[in-house]
Design a protein around this motif. Structure first.
Motif, mmCIF file in Angstrom:
data_model
loop_
_atom_site.group_PDB
_atom_site.id
_atom_site.type_symbol
_atom_site.label_atom_id
_atom_site.label_comp_id
_atom_site.label_asym_id
_atom_site.label_seq_id
_atom_site.Cartn_x
_atom_site.Cartn_y
_atom_site.Cartn_z
ATOM 1 N N ALA A 157 6.769 13.531 -6.682
ATOM 2 C CA ALA A 157 8.205 13.709 -6.498
ATOM 3 C C ALA A 157 8.867 12.334 -6.588
ATOM 4 N N VAL A 158 9.831 12.210 -7.462
ATOM 5 C CA VAL A 158 10.472 10.927 -7.714
ATOM 6 C C VAL A 158 11.065 10.336 -6.436
ATOM 7 N N ASP A 159 11.622 11.179 -5.568
ATOM 8 C CA ASP A 159 12.199 10.682 -4.319
ATOM 9 C C ASP A 159 11.139 10.032 -3.429
ATOM 10 N N ASN A 160 9.955 10.641 -3.347
ATOM 11 C CA ASN A 160 8.876 10.062 -2.536
ATOM 12 C C ASN A 160 8.412 8.736 -3.122
ATOM 13 N N LEU A 161 8.331 8.672 -4.426
ATOM 14 C CA LEU A 161 7.924 7.447 -5.104
ATOM 15 C C LEU A 161 8.966 6.352 -4.890
ATOM 16 N N ALA A 162 10.230 6.712 -4.941
ATOM 17 C CA ALA A 162 11.301 5.746 -4.694
ATOM 18 C C ALA A 162 11.229 5.235 -3.263
ATOM 19 N N ASP A 163 10.969 6.113 -2.312
ATOM 20 C CA ASP A 163 10.826 5.691 -0.913
ATOM 21 C C ASP A 163 9.691 4.691 -0.755
ATOM 22 N N PHE A 164 8.585 4.932 -1.451
ATOM 23 C CA PHE A 164 7.439 4.023 -1.409
ATOM 24 C C PHE A 164 7.829 2.635 -1.912
ATOM 25 N N GLY A 165 8.459 2.571 -3.082
ATOM 26 C CA GLY A 165 8.856 1.291 -3.668
ATOM 27 C C GLY A 165 9.906 0.571 -2.848
ATOM 28 N N ILE A 166 10.905 1.302 -2.387
ATOM 29 C CA ILE A 166 11.984 0.710 -1.598
ATOM 30 C C ILE A 166 11.441 0.201 -0.260
ATOM 31 N N GLY A 167 10.541 0.961 0.337
ATOM 32 C CA GLY A 167 9.949 0.552 1.616
ATOM 33 C C GLY A 167 9.146 -0.736 1.495
ATOM 34 N N LEU A 168 8.358 -0.839 0.438
ATOM 35 C CA LEU A 168 7.576 -2.065 0.237
ATOM 36 C C LEU A 168 8.489 -3.266 -0.002
ATOM 37 N N ARG A 169 9.497 -3.096 -0.824
ATOM 38 C CA ARG A 169 10.418 -4.206 -1.092
ATOM 39 C C ARG A 169 11.188 -4.599 0.162
ATOM 40 N N ALA A 170 11.568 -3.614 0.978
ATOM 41 C CA ALA A 170 12.294 -3.914 2.213
ATOM 42 C C ALA A 170 11.418 -4.714 3.173
ATOM 43 N N ALA A 171 10.147 -4.385 3.216
ATOM 44 C CA ALA A 171 9.230 -5.065 4.133
ATOM 45 C C ALA A 171 8.790 -6.433 3.629
ATOM 46 N N LEU A 172 8.570 -6.549 2.319
ATOM 47 C CA LEU A 172 7.951 -7.766 1.790
ATOM 48 C C LEU A 172 8.797 -8.554 0.794
ATOM 49 N N GLY A 173 9.966 -8.068 0.441
ATOM 50 C CA GLY A 173 10.802 -8.772 -0.525
ATOM 51 C C GLY A 173 10.487 -8.346 -1.940
#
Length: 132
Positions: free
Chosen positions: A59-75
């Motif tokens: 699901a594209v939304d779940n994949l987006a959450d994964f990417g956004i979460g990693l960037r939010a945590a690590l830059g």
């Protein structure tokens, strides 16, 4: 002489299998890096196409959450500094050490026998000095 020829043939066959395994390993490594590049560039539809239909990350939304979460945590994502490919029965696991602006993360991708991603996990890498 027959024994020498049989030994040589076995050696050539072993080298051929090794070269095929190496090529397959290189290809899955490149695909893994492309998957992460798509996720961190916001190309979620392209990344989703690489995932097995049975995975919730498809699901594209779940994949987006994964990417956004990693960037939010690590830059911002800078690249990959280490890749390890492990073959097991019916699956291939690729472990990548990904470099971000504010640290590193170990991303593990599991592929099924059809070459589709079935699982994705990540774990921030804690520097050795922080462990003491």
């Amino acid at each position: 002489m027959k024994l020498l020829r049989a030994t040589f043939s076995a050696f050539v066959l072993a080298l051929s299998f090794s070269a095929l395994a190496s090529a397959a390993s290189d290809e899955i490594e490149a695909r893994s890096q492309q998957f992460l590049a798509n996720v961190f560039a916001g190309k979620y539809e392209e990344a989703a196409a690489m995932i097995s239909n049975s995975s919730s990350l498809r699901a594209v939304d779940n994949l987006a959450d994964f990417g956004i979460g990693l960037r939010a945590a690590l830059g911002e994502y800078k690249g990959t500094s280490k890749v390890e490919v492990r073959e097991t029965r019916g699956a291939t696991t690729v472990v990548l050490i990904c470099d971000f602006e504010n640290g590193q993360s170990r991303v593990t991708l599991t592929y099924n026998e059809l070459g589709k991603i079935t699982a994705v996990s990540f774990k921030p890498v804690i520097p050795q000095a922080a462990n003491k």
